[in-house]
Scaffold this active site. Structure first.
Site, short mmCIF file in Angstrom:
data_model
loop_
_atom_site.label_atom_id
_atom_site.label_comp_id
_atom_site.label_asym_id
_atom_site.label_seq_id
_atom_site.Cartn_x
_atom_site.Cartn_y
_atom_site.Cartn_z
N HIS A 59 -15.61 73.87 -33.80
CA HIS A 59 -15.11 73.20 -32.62
C HIS A 59 -13.95 72.30 -33.02
O HIS A 59 -13.65 72.11 -34.21
CB HIS A 59 -16.22 72.38 -31.94
CG HIS A 59 -17.08 73.20 -31.03
ND1 HIS A 59 -16.59 73.80 -29.89
CD2 HIS A 59 -18.40 73.51 -31.10
CE1 HIS A 59 -17.58 74.45 -29.28
NE2 HIS A 59 -18.68 74.30 -29.99
N ASP A 60 -13.30 71.74 -32.02
CA ASP A 60 -12.13 70.87 -32.19
C ASP A 60 -12.26 69.95 -33.40
O ASP A 60 -11.36 69.89 -34.24
CB ASP A 60 -11.96 70.06 -30.90
CG ASP A 60 -10.84 69.05 -30.96
OD1 ASP A 60 -9.84 69.24 -30.25
OD2 ASP A 60 -10.97 68.04 -31.68
N TYR B 113 -11.76 71.73 -36.82
CA TYR B 113 -10.39 72.15 -37.13
C TYR B 113 -9.53 70.94 -37.48
O TYR B 113 -8.70 70.99 -38.40
CB TYR B 113 -9.79 72.92 -35.94
CG TYR B 113 -10.74 73.92 -35.34
CD1 TYR B 113 -11.47 74.80 -36.15
CD2 TYR B 113 -10.95 73.98 -33.97
CE1 TYR B 113 -12.37 75.71 -35.61
CE2 TYR B 113 -11.84 74.88 -33.42
CZ TYR B 113 -12.55 75.74 -34.23
OH TYR B 113 -13.44 76.62 -33.69
N ARG C 297 -14.01 85.62 -30.97
CA ARG C 297 -13.94 85.63 -32.42
C ARG C 297 -13.21 86.90 -32.87
O ARG C 297 -13.22 87.91 -32.18
CB ARG C 297 -15.34 85.61 -33.03
CG ARG C 297 -16.06 84.30 -32.86
CD ARG C 297 -17.21 84.19 -33.85
NE ARG C 297 -18.22 83.26 -33.38
CZ ARG C 297 -19.26 82.86 -34.11
NH1 ARG C 297 -19.41 83.33 -35.34
NH2 ARG C 297 -20.14 82.02 -33.62
N ASP D 25 -8.14 71.14 -29.53
CA ASP D 25 -8.22 72.22 -28.54
C ASP D 25 -6.92 72.37 -27.74
O ASP D 25 -6.42 73.48 -27.58
CB ASP D 25 -9.36 71.93 -27.55
CG ASP D 25 -10.71 72.34 -28.10
OD1 ASP D 25 -10.76 72.95 -29.19
OD2 ASP D 25 -11.73 72.05 -27.44
#
Length: 390
Positions: A131-132, A135, A90, A161
């Site tokens: 997570h994927d 997004y 991060r 990802d």
């Protein structure tokens, strides 16, 4: 140690993470780079025993305690002689460890510093987990996938990802490497999955502005809205993919199916055309349809499970057996500098002594004695840990 691919001679330090970072570094290794993966001692596993963590293939693993001054210092020594460093923490974590871009560029001004996150290094969501699927949701890419009247469908974690994340990171790293050769200066590559996922929609954004694409899912040419670009169930419960967009390919599809369907150019006929195709494909098995369309330009293919054995896949060696595991061969292919799989997936710390010594790190025995570095003996039990998510 890297293979003889086009990146032979390029040295990469990978601060181990999940998903997009290991995929990107796997690709760099298969392109010939010498990638050293820095795992945390007792590093976590995602998909089973270490030999099945295929994203870790192609490079050696050293285990370093990055919270130990000597552990972080060893990473800086590696960075000082590397061409690339990749991290997927991060925002701010690498800086708190003393391994941010400023510290790394202080020891190696030419270093390309690749950063992989979900939301990016700044913005309101930069510090939040995701997570994927998240997004893809925010970028609009997830909204595109699904049938009319139904919810969005999740494309595993391939689109976010790996396509919107890993591949954009690798493109950025390669571009920055080329630029550094001329300028003598490195730079930071900020690769965010939300950015890449949005960028992937460029063609459809143009179509949306032109009025040739609608926001409503499953109503467009390429999202199962068109009956001649869809999947159809066969008599044995499997499926065939039909992508007969161009007129000449569609004509061959209809000829092979021996049909006299309604005019597809009239959108009002699409429901009837879909019904005809659905009923037709349900009459034979997938194997029978595959044989019928073999070698044709009808743009019809069987929907195969993972690691399928279609003759074309076999002929090109797209899937290979290595170390008893069926896996995808490296891509793309090169005429003079072929890529290769290299090392099998390694337990975290499997190569600590060997790799650090090869990279010229002094006092490896002292690092091991103090716990700044750990050598895996193959007996330790791995935990799943709390690896930083991006």
């Amino acid at each position: 140690m890297g293979c003889m691919g086009p990146l032979s001679g390029v040295k990469v330090v990978e601060l181990a993470g999940l998903g997009p970072v290991p995929f990107a570094c796997m690709l760099l290794a298969e392109l010939g780079a010498d990638v050293i993966r820095v795992d945390r001692p007792g590093g976590g596993l995602m998909m089973g025993p270490p030999e099945y963590e295929l994203l870790n293939r192609g490079r050696r693993s050293v285990a370093l305690d990055l919270k130990h001054p000597a552990g972080a210092g060893t990473v800086l020594r590696l960075a000082a002689q590397a061409d690339v460093l990749v991290e997927g923490f991060r925002p701010g974590v690498a800086e708190r460890l003393g391994l941010g871009p400023d510290e790394c560029h202080a020891v190696n001004p030419k270093l390309v510093y690749g950063r992989m996150t979900g939301w990016g290094q700044d913005g309101p969501l930069a510090q939040t987990a995701g997570h994927d699927i998240d997004y893809l949701a925010l970028s609009g890419a997830l909204h595109l996938i699904g049938r009319a009247g139904g919810p969005p469908q999740v494309p595993a974690n391939l689109l976010g990802d790996f396509a919107g994340g890993s591949l954009y990171l690798v493109i950025g790293i390669l571009a920055a490497l080329v630029e550094a050769r001329g300028s003598g200066q490195g730079q930071v590559v900020d690769a965010a999955i939300v950015d890449g996922s949005a960028h992937l929609t460029t063609m459809l954004l143009g179509a949306l502005a032109a009025g040739t694409w609608k926001q409503e899912r499953g109503t467009n040419l390429l999202d199962t809205g068109a009956p001649h670009y869809d999947v159809y169930e066969t008599a044995d419960g499997k499926h065939m993919a039909v992508g007969a967009l161009e007129p000449q390919f569609y004509d061959e599809l209809i000829q092979r199916l021996d049909l006299n369907p309604p005019d597809r150019n009239d959108l009002a006929n699409w429901p009837d055309l879909r019904k005809v195709l659905t009923e037709t494909f349900a009459q034979r098995t997938q194997a029978e349809w595959t044989e019928l369309f073999d070698g044709s330009d009808a743009c019809v293919a069987p929907v195969l499970p993972l690691a399928g054995d279609h003759p074309h896949l076999v002929a090109r060696g797209i899937f290979i057996e290595k170390d008893g595991i069926r896996q995808a061969a490296p891509a793309p292919r090169f005429s003079r500098t072929p890529s290769a799989l290299g090392e099998p997936p390694a337990r975290p710390g499997r190569h600590t002594r060997e790799a650090l010594t090869d990279w010229g790190i002094p006092d490896v025995d002292e690092l091991l004695r103090t716990g700044a570095a750990v050598q895996d003996t193959g007996d330790a039990v791995q935990d799943t840990g709390d690896a930083v998510q991006n």
